[in-house]
Design a protein around this motif. Structure first.
Motif, mmCIF file in Angstrom:
data_model
loop_
_atom_site.group_PDB
_atom_site.id
_atom_site.type_symbol
_atom_site.label_atom_id
_atom_site.label_comp_id
_atom_site.label_asym_id
_atom_site.label_seq_id
_atom_site.Cartn_x
_atom_site.Cartn_y
_atom_site.Cartn_z
ATOM 1 N N MET A 140 0.847 -1.199 0.000
ATOM 2 C CA MET A 140 0.000 0.000 0.000
ATOM 3 C C MET A 140 0.880 1.247 0.000
ATOM 4 O O MET A 140 1.937 1.263 0.623
ATOM 5 N N ARG A 141 0.426 2.271 -0.691
ATOM 6 C CA ARG A 141 1.193 3.517 -0.795
ATOM 7 C C ARG A 141 0.660 4.524 0.230
ATOM 8 O O ARG A 141 -0.537 4.789 0.268
ATOM 9 N N SER A 143 8.420 7.309 9.113
ATOM 10 C CA SER A 143 8.624 6.931 7.715
ATOM 11 C C SER A 143 9.613 5.775 7.614
ATOM 12 O O SER A 143 9.363 4.777 6.923
ATOM 13 N N ASP A 185 8.614 2.001 6.384
ATOM 14 C CA ASP A 185 9.278 1.508 5.176
ATOM 15 C C ASP A 185 9.887 0.120 5.377
ATOM 16 O O ASP A 185 10.160 -0.586 4.408
ATOM 17 N N ASP A 198 4.889 -4.608 2.994
ATOM 18 C CA ASP A 198 3.740 -4.213 2.162
ATOM 19 C C ASP A 198 3.388 -2.725 2.269
ATOM 20 O O ASP A 198 2.337 -2.304 1.791
ATOM 21 N N GLU A 258 4.697 1.275 1.591
ATOM 22 C CA GLU A 258 5.689 2.166 0.979
ATOM 23 C C GLU A 258 5.288 3.624 1.266
ATOM 24 O O GLU A 258 4.186 4.036 0.915
ATOM 25 N N VAL A 277 5.329 7.091 0.210
ATOM 26 C CA VAL A 277 5.623 7.737 -1.082
ATOM 27 C C VAL A 277 5.768 9.254 -0.972
ATOM 28 O O VAL A 277 6.174 9.925 -1.914
ATOM 29 N N LEU A 287 -0.099 12.483 -5.883
ATOM 30 C CA LEU A 287 0.435 11.114 -5.869
ATOM 31 C C LEU A 287 -0.628 10.025 -5.761
ATOM 32 O O LEU A 287 -0.339 8.857 -5.969
ATOM 33 N N PRO A 310 -2.163 8.427 -3.181
ATOM 34 C CA PRO A 310 -1.808 7.278 -2.340
ATOM 35 C C PRO A 310 -3.059 6.527 -1.878
ATOM 36 O O PRO A 310 -4.174 7.025 -2.028
ATOM 37 N N ASP A 311 -2.843 5.337 -1.314
ATOM 38 C CA ASP A 311 -3.971 4.571 -0.766
ATOM 39 C C ASP A 311 -4.399 5.147 0.580
ATOM 40 O O ASP A 311 -5.583 5.194 0.904
ATOM 41 N N CYS A 327 -3.384 8.127 3.908
ATOM 42 C CA CYS A 327 -2.606 9.253 4.424
ATOM 43 C C CYS A 327 -2.672 9.198 5.945
ATOM 44 O O CYS A 327 -3.758 9.148 6.522
ATOM 45 N N CYS A 385 -8.571 8.462 -1.171
ATOM 46 C CA CYS A 385 -7.497 8.244 -0.186
ATOM 47 C C CYS A 385 -8.098 8.089 1.220
ATOM 48 O O CYS A 385 -8.878 8.917 1.666
#
Length: 200
Positions: free
Chosen positions: A1-2, A17, A21, A25, A27, A29, A45, A47-48, A50, A75
């Motif tokens: 997941m981002r 962060s 990281d 699973d 990341e 971003v 971006l 992302p999935d 926040c 998001c």
């Protein structure tokens, strides 16, 4: 997941962060130091998730969540907080926030909560949940009315005219509200009531 991280304290943001990281699973971003930056990164971006602090410069985490909801942005928002005020939670639920977690949660707990939110569930720290359901708005309807008008910058005399009360009565309501909210003055009281969602 981002994931995007939004937190105004640089050291905490960097540590979170780095730790997230390490998860296979997850990341990270993007990182933001204020709410406006977070909103820009989310829009750019896509992302999935926040992960956001509540109290940030320019826009709070809840302001960002409300804007994302208004935009129809998919998001998912997870709020990290040191605060346990029920008003925040009520506002967060209205804004579609999916997670409400304490900042001092262990990283494996945070990662597990993010996975849960990513899977479409809600994640709320048990300690927070308890205080949310036990805490209610201490202000009476009249005190709320008086504070709302005071928020518009009206003096006691004008508030009195609008509500058909005497100026003395208005001052009493203001002083009662200041006491109940343990505020320094009326401006502080308005701020506390707003942050808790008690003037809605």
């Amino acid at each position: 997941m981002r994931v995007i991280l939004a937190e105004d304290q640089g050291m905490l943001r960097g540590a979170l962060s780095a730790l997230l990281d390490l998860e296979d699973d997850i990341e990270v971003v993007g990182q933001a130091e204020n709410g406006e930056q977070a909103l820009h990164l989310i829009r750019t971006l896509q992302p999935d998730l926040c992960v956001m602090d509540i109290e940030m410069p320019l826009m709070s985490g809840l302001d960002v969540a409300e804007q994302l909801k208004a935009d129809g942005n998919p998001c998912r928002v997870v709020i990290l907080t040191t605060f346990s005020r029920a008003g925040y939670f009520q506002r967060a639920v209205k804004a579609g926030v999916k997670g409400f977690l304490l900042k001092d949660s262990p990283i494996d707990e945070l990662a597990a909560s993010l996975r849960s939110v990513f899977a479409g569930k809600r994640a709320i720290s048990p300690e927070l949940a308890l205080s949310f359901y036990n805490s209610e708005n201490p202000l009476t309807e009249r005190e709320k009315e008086v504070l709302k008008l005071a928020r518009e910058g009206l003096p006691a005399g004008e508030i009195a005219g609008r509500l058909y009360l005497s100026a003395g009565t208005v001052r009493n309501y203001l002083s009662e509200a200041i006491q109940k909210l343990e505020a320094k003055n009326r401006i502080d009281a308005i701020g506390i009531a707003e942050r808790n969602g008690w003037l809605d």
